[in-house]
Design a protein around this motif. Sequence first.
Motif, mmCIF file in Angstrom:
data_model
loop_
_atom_site.group_PDB
_atom_site.id
_atom_site.type_symbol
_atom_site.label_atom_id
_atom_site.label_comp_id
_atom_site.label_asym_id
_atom_site.label_seq_id
_atom_site.Cartn_x
_atom_site.Cartn_y
_atom_site.Cartn_z
ATOM 1 N N VAL A 76 0.844 -1.204 0.000
ATOM 2 C CA VAL A 76 0.000 0.000 0.000
ATOM 3 C C VAL A 76 0.873 1.245 0.000
ATOM 4 O O VAL A 76 0.640 2.198 -0.763
ATOM 5 C CB VAL A 76 -0.948 0.008 1.210
ATOM 6 N N ALA A 77 1.915 1.249 0.842
ATOM 7 C CA ALA A 77 2.794 2.421 0.923
ATOM 8 C C ALA A 77 3.490 2.675 -0.412
ATOM 9 O O ALA A 77 3.582 3.824 -0.872
ATOM 10 C CB ALA A 77 3.823 2.221 2.029
ATOM 11 N N ALA A 78 3.970 1.620 -1.050
ATOM 12 C CA ALA A 78 4.641 1.783 -2.343
ATOM 13 C C ALA A 78 3.676 2.323 -3.396
ATOM 14 O O ALA A 78 4.034 3.184 -4.207
ATOM 15 C CB ALA A 78 5.242 0.454 -2.790
ATOM 16 N N LEU A 79 2.450 1.825 -3.376
ATOM 17 C CA LEU A 79 1.453 2.319 -4.330
ATOM 18 C C LEU A 79 1.112 3.785 -4.070
ATOM 19 O O LEU A 79 0.944 4.567 -5.015
ATOM 20 C CB LEU A 79 0.193 1.457 -4.251
ATOM 21 N N ARG A 80 1.026 4.183 -2.786
ATOM 22 C CA ARG A 80 0.778 5.600 -2.490
ATOM 23 C C ARG A 80 1.974 6.452 -2.933
ATOM 24 O O ARG A 80 1.810 7.607 -3.334
ATOM 25 C CB ARG A 80 0.524 5.794 -1.006
ATOM 26 N N GLY A 81 3.172 5.886 -2.884
ATOM 27 C CA GLY A 81 4.333 6.595 -3.411
ATOM 28 C C GLY A 81 4.222 6.820 -4.903
ATOM 29 O O GLY A 81 4.497 7.918 -5.410
ATOM 30 N N SER A 86 4.529 9.396 -9.545
ATOM 31 C CA SER A 86 4.696 8.929 -10.925
ATOM 32 C C SER A 86 4.556 10.092 -11.897
ATOM 33 O O SER A 86 3.748 11.011 -11.689
ATOM 34 C CB SER A 86 3.664 7.854 -11.265
ATOM 35 N N THR A 87 5.319 10.061 -12.968
ATOM 36 C CA THR A 87 5.283 11.143 -13.960
ATOM 37 C C THR A 87 4.184 10.949 -14.993
ATOM 38 O O THR A 87 3.997 11.812 -15.852
ATOM 39 C CB THR A 87 6.638 11.238 -14.687
ATOM 40 N N ILE A 88 3.446 9.854 -14.893
ATOM 41 C CA ILE A 88 2.424 9.518 -15.892
ATOM 42 C C ILE A 88 1.048 9.514 -15.233
ATOM 43 O O ILE A 88 0.827 8.819 -14.233
ATOM 44 C CB ILE A 88 2.719 8.147 -16.538
ATOM 45 N N ASP A 89 0.129 10.290 -15.793
ATOM 46 C CA ASP A 89 -1.205 10.437 -15.200
ATOM 47 C C ASP A 89 -1.881 9.095 -14.970
ATOM 48 O O ASP A 89 -2.443 8.841 -13.895
ATOM 49 C CB ASP A 89 -2.093 11.305 -16.103
ATOM 50 N N THR A 90 -1.873 8.240 -15.990
ATOM 51 C CA THR A 90 -2.590 6.962 -15.889
ATOM 52 C C THR A 90 -1.964 6.057 -14.841
ATOM 53 O O THR A 90 -2.676 5.274 -14.198
ATOM 54 C CB THR A 90 -2.613 6.252 -17.250
ATOM 55 N N GLN A 91 -0.664 6.164 -14.628
ATOM 56 C CA GLN A 91 -0.030 5.322 -13.609
ATOM 57 C C GLN A 91 -0.342 5.826 -12.205
ATOM 58 O O GLN A 91 -0.479 5.017 -11.285
ATOM 59 C CB GLN A 91 1.476 5.251 -13.853
ATOM 60 N N ARG A 92 -0.445 7.134 -12.041
ATOM 61 C CA ARG A 92 -0.859 7.638 -10.727
ATOM 62 C C ARG A 92 -2.262 7.143 -10.394
ATOM 63 O O ARG A 92 -2.546 6.753 -9.257
ATOM 64 C CB ARG A 92 -0.807 9.168 -10.697
ATOM 65 N N GLU A 93 -3.130 7.159 -11.394
ATOM 66 C CA GLU A 93 -4.498 6.689 -11.165
ATOM 67 C C GLU A 93 -4.530 5.182 -10.932
ATOM 68 O O GLU A 93 -5.264 4.678 -10.068
ATOM 69 C CB GLU A 93 -5.370 7.056 -12.369
ATOM 70 N N LEU A 94 -3.731 4.433 -11.676
ATOM 71 C CA LEU A 94 -3.660 2.979 -11.499
ATOM 72 C C LEU A 94 -3.154 2.644 -10.100
ATOM 73 O O LEU A 94 -3.685 1.732 -9.443
ATOM 74 C CB LEU A 94 -2.726 2.381 -12.554
ATOM 75 N N ALA A 95 -2.153 3.374 -9.633
ATOM 76 C CA ALA A 95 -1.639 3.140 -8.286
ATOM 77 C C ALA A 95 -2.709 3.441 -7.238
ATOM 78 O O ALA A 95 -2.859 2.709 -6.246
ATOM 79 C CB ALA A 95 -0.397 4.005 -8.057
ATOM 80 N N ARG A 96 -3.472 4.522 -7.451
ATOM 81 C CA ARG A 96 -4.531 4.875 -6.506
ATOM 82 C C ARG A 96 -5.580 3.767 -6.432
ATOM 83 O O ARG A 96 -6.012 3.365 -5.333
ATOM 84 C CB ARG A 96 -5.200 6.183 -6.919
ATOM 85 N N ILE A 97 -6.001 3.274 -7.586
ATOM 86 C CA ILE A 97 -7.037 2.232 -7.620
ATOM 87 C C ILE A 97 -6.567 0.983 -6.883
ATOM 88 O O ILE A 97 -7.297 0.387 -6.080
ATOM 89 C CB ILE A 97 -7.400 1.908 -9.082
ATOM 90 N N ASN A 98 -5.326 0.572 -7.136
ATOM 91 C CA ASN A 98 -4.805 -0.634 -6.489
ATOM 92 C C ASN A 98 -4.646 -0.430 -4.987
ATOM 93 O O ASN A 98 -4.952 -1.330 -4.190
ATOM 94 C CB ASN A 98 -3.468 -1.026 -7.113
ATOM 95 N N ALA A 99 -4.168 0.753 -4.591
ATOM 96 C CA ALA A 99 -4.011 1.020 -3.161
ATOM 97 C C ALA A 99 -5.371 1.056 -2.468
ATOM 98 O O ALA A 99 -5.537 0.490 -1.371
ATOM 99 C CB ALA A 99 -3.272 2.335 -2.962
ATOM 100 N N ASP A 100 -6.343 1.703 -3.086
ATOM 101 C CA ASP A 100 -7.686 1.770 -2.498
ATOM 102 C C ASP A 100 -8.259 0.369 -2.298
ATOM 103 O O ASP A 100 -8.900 0.082 -1.266
ATOM 104 C CB ASP A 100 -8.620 2.588 -3.389
ATOM 105 N N ARG A 101 -8.041 -0.516 -3.255
ATOM 106 C CA ARG A 101 -8.588 -1.868 -3.147
ATOM 107 C C ARG A 101 -7.939 -2.618 -1.982
ATOM 108 O O ARG A 101 -8.621 -3.305 -1.210
ATOM 109 C CB ARG A 101 -8.364 -2.634 -4.448
ATOM 110 N N LEU A 102 -6.620 -2.470 -1.832
ATOM 111 C CA LEU A 102 -5.947 -3.146 -0.720
ATOM 112 C C LEU A 102 -6.417 -2.599 0.623
ATOM 113 O O LEU A 102 -6.573 -3.348 1.591
ATOM 114 C CB LEU A 102 -4.437 -2.983 -0.861
ATOM 115 N N VAL A 103 -6.651 -1.299 0.708
ATOM 116 C CA VAL A 103 -7.140 -0.694 1.956
ATOM 117 C C VAL A 103 -8.544 -1.204 2.262
ATOM 118 O O VAL A 103 -8.876 -1.504 3.426
ATOM 119 C CB VAL A 103 -7.115 0.845 1.852
ATOM 120 N N GLN A 104 -9.366 -1.331 1.223
ATOM 121 C CA GLN A 104 -10.721 -1.853 1.421
ATOM 122 C C GLN A 104 -10.682 -3.304 1.917
ATOM 123 O O GLN A 104 -11.596 -3.761 2.599
ATOM 124 C CB GLN A 104 -11.508 -1.759 0.121
ATOM 125 N N GLN A 105 -9.600 -4.007 1.586
ATOM 126 C CA GLN A 105 -9.445 -5.393 2.022
ATOM 127 C C GLN A 105 -8.864 -5.494 3.428
ATOM 128 O O GLN A 105 -8.668 -6.592 3.946
ATOM 129 C CB GLN A 105 -8.545 -6.151 1.031
#
Length: 380
Positions: A76-81, A86-105
Amino acid sequence: MTENPFGIDRVKAGADFLEWNFTITMKTSPWSVEEGMTQLLAHQSAEGFSPRLEICAEDDAKIIHELGRRPTPTAVAALRGFQAMSTIDTQRELARINADRLVQQGQPEPPWVDTVGRVRVDDCWWAHDEYGETAVVVCAFSYDGTDEHAIFVMIDRALGGGMVREILLSMNPDSLLSIVRKADGSEDGLVSEPLDPALARRLLEDAISTSDELSEHKEYNLRPVPVPYRKMRALILARARALSDRPAPPETLPNSVEIELLKQSFLASPAAARLPAGEATGRALDLLIHQFLDAAACHPLQIGPRRVKAVLGLPDLLAELDADPDLARLFPDLAYAWVAWTATERDLSPAATDRLTEAARQACTPQRPAEDAGHNGPAG
């Protein structure tokens, strides 16, 4: 997934390294997280070697997906990093989605999640020349007064959106701010003044984009970007996003009607009085304006010495002149007259006008056909 010659999955190894890194930085400050992530996103070896940016982006996307499959606090911490840096918009959003899912779990958030990247803009200044070819941008930030820092970026705007020529980070913002404020009235003709944060964001993002494009293609044979460029690239872009919700609108190039009006104004001016009337002059003028618009991607009025020398020395332009002796004979005088006219239209200072016309004179002289070798410079 691709495996390296030693049989170790590079993506899993990359995710393992990031998780290990965040076992150390989990309870550190948000500024330390940003410093670490900008180094990691550089993908630069100790010897200074880096893969191409597109390869790095592909690897980062795979690592983000891999981290999203790991139900651990460090993932989760790495994904929030990644989400913050990240220098790429879509990767920042992808990281957010994955981190949110892990937090929900049920995985916990890192303690810095609400503050990382959310810096305060404390000051923003720049120094620029009269031509618009040089910009020195200094922006200062802090976490509400703690971890104060400033970025300094010198941009050569003679090429497209600008090339990064110097890049610095200081934990003493006043030291960098004093440099740019003292530049006012220097021998280089720089003007120093406060900078609108939205314009600062555009200048920084455009310069990084152009520098990425040109530095990745060695055929351009340009001066290399500064040594710290890759290791500061993610931080500069993160700070650019912090400056403003969106960048200032881009500078617009003239449309066909505006170009025609410029041409008519020039041909009716004293600067063009000694040019021959006729079709050849019109072709030469069209060719010159085309070079500024398409090759240099700049407004044909907004030109300076470096831009003039670069455009008038372009191989495609010289090849076209070589193929048409009549055009080649006329072109140097026309180019010089255009440059001199732009200085008048922009009301440049006498010193700036002299530097600009001298650059045009130097650039035009080698273009003269051999039979004009005794000519003492462009007509004027």
